[in-house]
Design a protein around this motif. Structure first.
Motif, short mmCIF file in Angstrom:
data_model
loop_
_atom_site.label_atom_id
_atom_site.label_comp_id
_atom_site.label_asym_id
_atom_site.label_seq_id
_atom_site.Cartn_x
_atom_site.Cartn_y
_atom_site.Cartn_z
N PRO A 513 0.85 -1.19 0.00
CA PRO A 513 0.00 0.00 0.00
C PRO A 513 0.89 1.25 0.00
CG PRO A 513 -0.51 -1.48 1.84
CD PRO A 513 0.79 -1.94 1.26
N ASP A 514 0.30 2.39 -0.30
CA ASP A 514 1.11 3.63 -0.25
C ASP A 514 1.54 3.92 1.19
OD1 ASP A 514 -1.39 4.39 0.68
OD2 ASP A 514 -1.78 5.83 -0.93
N ILE A 515 0.68 3.58 2.16
CA ILE A 515 1.04 3.71 3.58
C ILE A 515 0.44 2.56 4.35
CG2 ILE A 515 -0.93 5.22 4.09
CD1 ILE A 515 0.86 6.64 6.16
N SER A 516 1.16 2.02 5.29
CA SER A 516 0.66 0.95 6.13
C SER A 516 1.32 1.04 7.50
CB SER A 516 0.93 -0.42 5.50
OG SER A 516 2.30 -0.58 5.20
N PHE A 517 0.63 0.53 8.52
CA PHE A 517 1.10 0.60 9.90
C PHE A 517 1.36 -0.80 10.44
CE2 PHE A 517 -1.28 4.47 9.13
CZ PHE A 517 -0.41 5.45 9.61
N HIS A 518 2.35 -0.89 11.32
CA HIS A 518 2.86 -2.18 11.76
C HIS A 518 3.12 -2.17 13.26
CE1 HIS A 518 3.69 -3.08 7.45
NE2 HIS A 518 3.77 -1.75 7.43
N GLY A 519 3.01 -3.35 13.87
CA GLY A 519 3.28 -3.49 15.29
C GLY A 519 4.11 -4.73 15.54
N LEU A 520 3.67 -5.58 16.46
CA LEU A 520 4.37 -6.83 16.69
C LEU A 520 4.27 -7.75 15.49
CD1 LEU A 520 3.31 -7.48 20.40
CD2 LEU A 520 5.49 -6.62 19.55
N GLU A 521 3.23 -7.54 14.69
CA GLU A 521 3.07 -8.26 13.43
C GLU A 521 3.06 -7.24 12.29
OE1 GLU A 521 -0.10 -11.14 13.23
OE2 GLU A 521 -0.26 -11.15 15.41
#
Length: 627
Positions: A513-521
């Motif tokens: 995607p143009d922007i995406s957010f991530h954490g532990l996964e």
């Protein structure tokens, strides 16, 4: 009755007293029939001549006349009403008084003699909001300090002498605190107080309170005379605008309109500064005006207009809209969110993600972490409490909600751990600001760790509390260089400052995607209240630089917790690897990105995808990258 000059009726507009060739036009609102114009000879006001309005000059409550064939020696003007002299609120230039001199409004004398100005072909740069970096400043405070090393301290020309510094920092757009004429120390008419029993009264003189900022009703058509090095503020302000434009920089002005100002007067004020001074836009500070009166003005259609109340729904409120965004709004919640996330408050990850990606289709959003009001960036990490005692209000003034943390000790500290943490926190919050979508706004001196010693409301401090100490530039050279490099990094990567909002979708089929957010996964952000860490992936293939080349793939990892945390990294296509592009760590350790990234406490890392041979090429189409 005047016998020296001949007069004839004229139009009510423009208001005030203006020289028109050999004649002088005057327009004045008065219910008193005994009124007129006072003309004075010379720049210092020699002999005075009264020119009375006739009954035939009246239309409603407005008197207007043309005074014919007035010799050029008559250079100063004001009105009178009965026996009282009245200032011309519509004057385009005023006699210069010493800064801080206590004055009555009636002592303000309009200067009628105007000079031609050579703009030398300077053109307005029209910097798009997406390319802009705003810098707010107070004209006097910016260069008034002895350390400024400029010839014309505390003036418009003093700013001119510092334009190369601002351009080198990466600033594109200056936003001036009130720079139109106002009385910073205005005397009030004496009040009466009872001295004892009975009817014995005496006049009580009220001492003026200094209004250093200038947020009060002003003389809106004239540049502030005491901000000029000489006696000609008009020419010096135009010189400032011209020099900005010759460097490809913009100059915008704040205008504060209290409720005592008729909203019908606002539009012609902005039109005058647009046509006469070629300013690039305005921030309008008012809560009682119908902004449609401004938005639909064709003379303002290509100027930046900044107002707190704009939303994307205003996109159809403006006729003949240009091909680029002109409307802007300060992202009001951004400052609080940045500050709360910085100090590790719970339940801020989701809010921070929203601020980080916020952009507008029809308007631009300006983000800031500090301004003239509230804690400066250095004080934000040095004080838990405001310290406004010097303002003379027993520390009752100024907001109590600064969302600050002193990093372990209130005020100045010599503890190495405290000093190091503060330096890191300042880098953290500037990185949040500069790498967010939207337009970053800096306030003067924050890039060199300006301190106000905990004063969060220095509205009356015309001294070193508010003045910019240029020795801080050398003292905090490393931090200044960090801010400069950060702004350069933002300009280098267009994916960080898109013209339109990012969608969060892979509409080009690139595997990202143009922007995406991530954490532990990967692709799953951890937004529970206890989390203070997250990652952002920005796909540079959705953005192109000026040469038409695709931008890089960037991953920005935030950890504002006081403990280390892991963050999942998205997969890269074969032959690509991550490298550290920048970090807020003062002494960064080598990271070995794999499927996860171990983030140190209170740190931000920016990774860039490059080919394994290190040639810095952007990651293009990925195959099955989203797991």
């Amino acid at each position: 009755m005047n016998t020296l000059f001949t007069t004839k009726p004229s139009t009510p507009y423009p208001a005030g007293i203006r020289r028109q060739g050999r004649n002088i036009h005057a327009s004045f609102i008065s219910e008193n029939t005994d009124c007129g114009v006072i003309l004075r000879s010379g720049r210092d006001g020699g002999k005075a001549v009264r020119v009375e309005f006739a009954e035939s000059d009246r239309c409603g409550s407005v008197y207007s006349m043309m005074i014919e064939n007035v010799p050029s020696e008559y250079q100063l003007a004001s009105f009178y009403r009965g026996e009282t002299e009245v200032e011309d609120r519509y004057g385009v230039q005023y006699v210069k008084h010493s800064y801080g001199e206590a004055l009555l409004a009636s002592q303000m004398k309009s200067v009628l003699l105007q000079k031609a100005f050579d703009w030398e072909g300077a053109k307005r740069p029209c910097v798009p909001y997406s390319q802009a970096v705003f810098y707010g400043l107070h004209v006097r405070g910016f260069t008034r300090h002895a350390s400024s090393d400029v010839r014309h301290k505390g003036t418009f020309l003093g700013i001119v002498e510092k334009l190369d510094y601002l351009q080198d920092l990466g600033i594109t757009s200056l936003l001036l605190q009130p720079a139109y004429e106002f009385i910073e120390a205005e005397m009030q008419a004496p009040a009466c107080e009872q001295t004892g029993r009975g009817s014995s009264y005496q006049q009580k003189e009220e001492l003026p309170v200094l209004n250093y900022w200038g947020y009060k009703e002003g003389f809106y058509y004239a540049p502030k005379a005491s901000y000029a090095a000489g006696k000609d503020a008009v020419t010096e302000f135009k010189t400032l605008v011209k020099e900005c434009h010759l460097r490809g920089m913009e100059l915008l002005m704040q205008f504060y309109f209290p409720r005592t100002v008729n909203e019908c007067d606002i539009r012609p004020i902005l039109e005058y500064w647009t046509t006469e001074y070629q300013v690039d836009g305005f921030q309008i500070l008012a809560d009682h005006i119908n902004m449609a009166l401004v938005l639909n003005d064709p003379l303002l259609s290509d100027r930046k207009l900044i107002y707190y109340g704009f939303e994307d729904s205003h996109q159809n409120s403006r006729s003949a809209a240009p091909s680029f965004k002109c409307l802007g709004a300060f992202n009001e919640s951004a400052m609080q969110v940045y500050r709360r996330f910085l100090k590790g408050d719970e339940q801020t990850v989701g809010e921070m993600m929203g601020i980080f990606r916020r952009n507008g289709y029809s308007i631009a959003y300006l983000n800031s972490v500090a301004d003239y009001s509230g804690f400066r960036v250095h004080d934000l990490v040095s004080y838990d409490y405001k310290h406004n005692e010097d303002n003379g209000e027993d520390n009752r003034d100024g907001t109590n909600y600064n969302y600050s943390w002193n990093c372990g000790e209130e005020g100045p500290s010599h503890k190495k751990t405290v000093v190091a943490l503060r330096e890191k926190q300042k880098r953290n919050i500037f990185t949040m600001l500069v790498l967010s979508q939207g337009t970053p706004y800096l306030f003067m001196g924050d890039e060199m760790s300006k301190t106000q010693k905990g004063n969060n409301n220095p509205y009356n401090q015309d001294n070193e509390t508010s003045w910019l100490n240029w020795r801080d530039l050398k003292k905090n050279a490393d931090f200044h260089q960090f801010v400069k490099d950060l702004l350069a990094f933002r300009q280098k990567h267009p994916i960080l400052h898109m013209e339109q909002p990012l969608t969060g979708a892979d509409v080009k089929g690139l595997g990202y995607p143009d922007i995406s957010f991530h954490g532990l996964e990967a692709y799953v952000a951890s937004t529970e209240p206890v989390h203070r860490e997250f990652g952002v992936l920005l796909c540079g293939a959705y953005a192109q630089n000026g040469a038409g080349e695709e931008d890089s793939l960037l991953f920005i990892a935030f950890n504002m917790h006081w403990q280390d945390h892991e963050c999942a990294l998205p997969l890269l296509r074969k032959g690509m690897k991550w490298r550290i592009a920048l970090t807020t760590q003062l002494e960064p350790e080598e990271l070995k990105p794999g499927k996860t990234l171990l983030l140190p406490a209170r740190a931000i890392y920016v990774l860039e995808a490059v080919s394994e041979n290190g040639d810095g090429q952007a990651a293009q189409k990925a195959e099955s990258c989203i797991e």
